[in-house]
Write an enzyme that holds these catalytic residues in place. Structure first.
Site, short mmCIF file in Angstrom:
data_model
loop_
_atom_site.label_atom_id
_atom_site.label_comp_id
_atom_site.label_asym_id
_atom_site.label_seq_id
_atom_site.Cartn_x
_atom_site.Cartn_y
_atom_site.Cartn_z
N THR A 6 0.84 -1.20 0.00
CA THR A 6 0.00 0.00 0.00
C THR A 6 0.87 1.25 0.00
O THR A 6 1.89 1.28 0.68
CB THR A 6 -0.88 0.00 1.27
OG1 THR A 6 -1.71 -1.15 1.21
CG2 THR A 6 -1.74 1.25 1.38
N GLY B 283 -9.72 -4.26 3.15
CA GLY B 283 -8.53 -4.42 4.00
C GLY B 283 -8.49 -3.36 5.09
O GLY B 283 -9.49 -2.71 5.40
N ASP B 284 -7.31 -3.17 5.65
CA ASP B 284 -7.15 -2.19 6.74
C ASP B 284 -7.18 -0.75 6.25
O ASP B 284 -7.54 0.16 7.00
CB ASP B 284 -5.81 -2.43 7.46
CG ASP B 284 -4.64 -2.34 6.49
OD1 ASP B 284 -4.65 -3.08 5.48
OD2 ASP B 284 -3.74 -1.50 6.71
N GLY C 162 0.67 -4.00 4.74
CA GLY C 162 0.84 -5.42 5.09
C GLY C 162 -0.51 -6.11 5.01
O GLY C 162 -1.44 -5.60 4.38
N VAL C 163 -0.60 -7.24 5.67
CA VAL C 163 -1.84 -8.03 5.59
C VAL C 163 -2.93 -7.37 6.44
O VAL C 163 -2.86 -7.36 7.68
CB VAL C 163 -1.58 -9.48 6.02
CG1 VAL C 163 -2.89 -10.27 6.05
CG2 VAL C 163 -0.59 -10.13 5.07
N1 ASP Z 1 -2.87 -3.50 3.69
C1 ASP Z 1 -3.34 -3.86 2.38
C2 ASP Z 1 -4.59 -4.71 2.51
O1 ASP Z 1 -4.64 -5.60 3.31
C3 ASP Z 1 -2.34 -4.61 1.56
C4 ASP Z 1 -1.01 -3.95 1.37
O2 ASP Z 1 -0.52 -3.21 2.21
O3 ASP Z 1 -0.43 -4.20 0.32
O4 ASP Z 1 -5.49 -4.51 1.74
#
Ligand code: ASP
Length: 314
Positions: free
Chosen positions: A148, A178-179, A200-201
């Site tokens: 992101t 997502g977050d 991240g995830v």
């Molecule tokens: N945080 C993002 C999500 O989970 C993914 C990313 O940071 O690439 O959608």
């Protein structure tokens, strides 16, 4: 012109260089995000973003103003050229600050935002090839993403704000959020303290509302210490509770313009723009549960350009 900016990933460098000449903090932050959204070589944000399991590009973005605490976000929206601009506009309303899917698209079109088909031949090819190569016995799983674009800024007067934009995890389910558009998880900004943002995830970042937690800790600690503490403690918590934790990286800035970054991965790049200094790419590393932060070497920077030209940079 005298703002301090910090952003995730080397892909933000060109945008930050230009944004250092922009007076308005909000415009400087969104300028950096737009620069990444418009470049299909960065295949995790905006045009050319990573497709979901159906091959669609569904985007999440958010904007937060640390003075007013105004917050706006769009989630799982398709066919918008710059989701960050829609999020920024939504942040100024009293109500209806977070819109999803078709509702977000309709709002954008009605308010004159440019539409665009964000599918790009290379990312569509990657999606098609991945589906083709998937063994019949295996289920399609969203990838462990970590790409992101998150941008935080601090003005000379101590105002902070945050902007984030992403296509989310490659092969995510249609409609997955997502977050990034979730306040306090993907980003948070409060000019009384500072701002933070995560990549991240998303599912794992949301379990700890990590951006909010980093801002809260900055009441007591430096941005660097706050980032390290949040990432280390949350990673350890998820490892002990469920035996796994996805990629997590965090950036933060306080209202004095001091910054910090941390990751639970081997390497995470980020970019710093400070008044009267050259814009620099930095790296955070996590080795043996210890985070270190260093300037990116010339060698790292040239290898990055090579990877980008081969279609795999961020
Ligand atoms: N945080 C993002 C999500 O989970 C993914 C990313 O940071 O690439 O959608």
């Amino acid at each position: 012109m005298h703002n301090t900016l910090i952003a995730t990933w080397r892909m933000a460098q060109d945008g930050i260089i230009k944004a250092m000449d922009i007076d308005s903090l909000e415009d400087a932050v969104t300028h950096v995000v737009i620069n990444v959204e418009d470049n299909p070589l960065f295949h995790s944000v905006g045009y050319g973003g990573l497709p979901n399991s159906k091959g669609e590009v569904e985007l999440d973005a958010a904007f937060m103003d640390g003075d007013t605490l105004n917050y706006g976000a769009v989630a799982a929206v398709q066919h918008i050229k710059n989701p960050i601009l829609v999020a920024k506009t939504l942040s100024r309303y009293q109500r209806n600050n977070v819109l999803t899917g078709h509702g977000a698209f309709e709002f954008a079109v009605q308010n004159g935002f440019e539409a665009r088909d964000n599918r790009y031949p290379l990312s569509q090819l990657k999606w098609r090839n991945t589906l083709q190569d998937l063994p019949a016995s295996e289920q399609l799983e969203a990838y462990d993403g970590h790409d992101t674009v998150c941008v935080l800024g601090c003005s000379p007067a101590g105002k902070v704000c945050a902007g984030v934009s992403t296509s989310g995890l490659f092969l995510k389910n249609s409609g997955r959020i997502g977050d990034s558009p979730v306040i306090g998880s993907g980003c948070f900004a409060d000019s009384a303290i500072g701002a933070a943002a995560a990549t991240g995830v998303g599912e794992d970042i949301m379990k700890g509302c990590l951006s909010w937690e980093a801002v809260r800790l900055m009441q007591e600690y430096s941005p660097q210490y706050a980032c390290e503490k949040v990432v280390a403690e949350h990673t350890a918590k998820l490892m002990s509770r469920k035996g796994e934790c996805g990629s997590i990286s965090l950036i933060a800035i306080n209202n004095k313009g001091e910054w910090g970054a941390a990751t639970n991965k081997e390497e995470f790049s980020f970019v710093i723009g400070q008044p009267w200094k050259p814009v620099q790419v930095w790296l955070a590393h996590c080795r043996n549960n210890t985070v270190s932060v260093e300037l990116a070497s010339e060698e790292w920077l040239s290898n990055y350009l090579l990877r980008l030209n081969q279609g795999s940079g961020n």
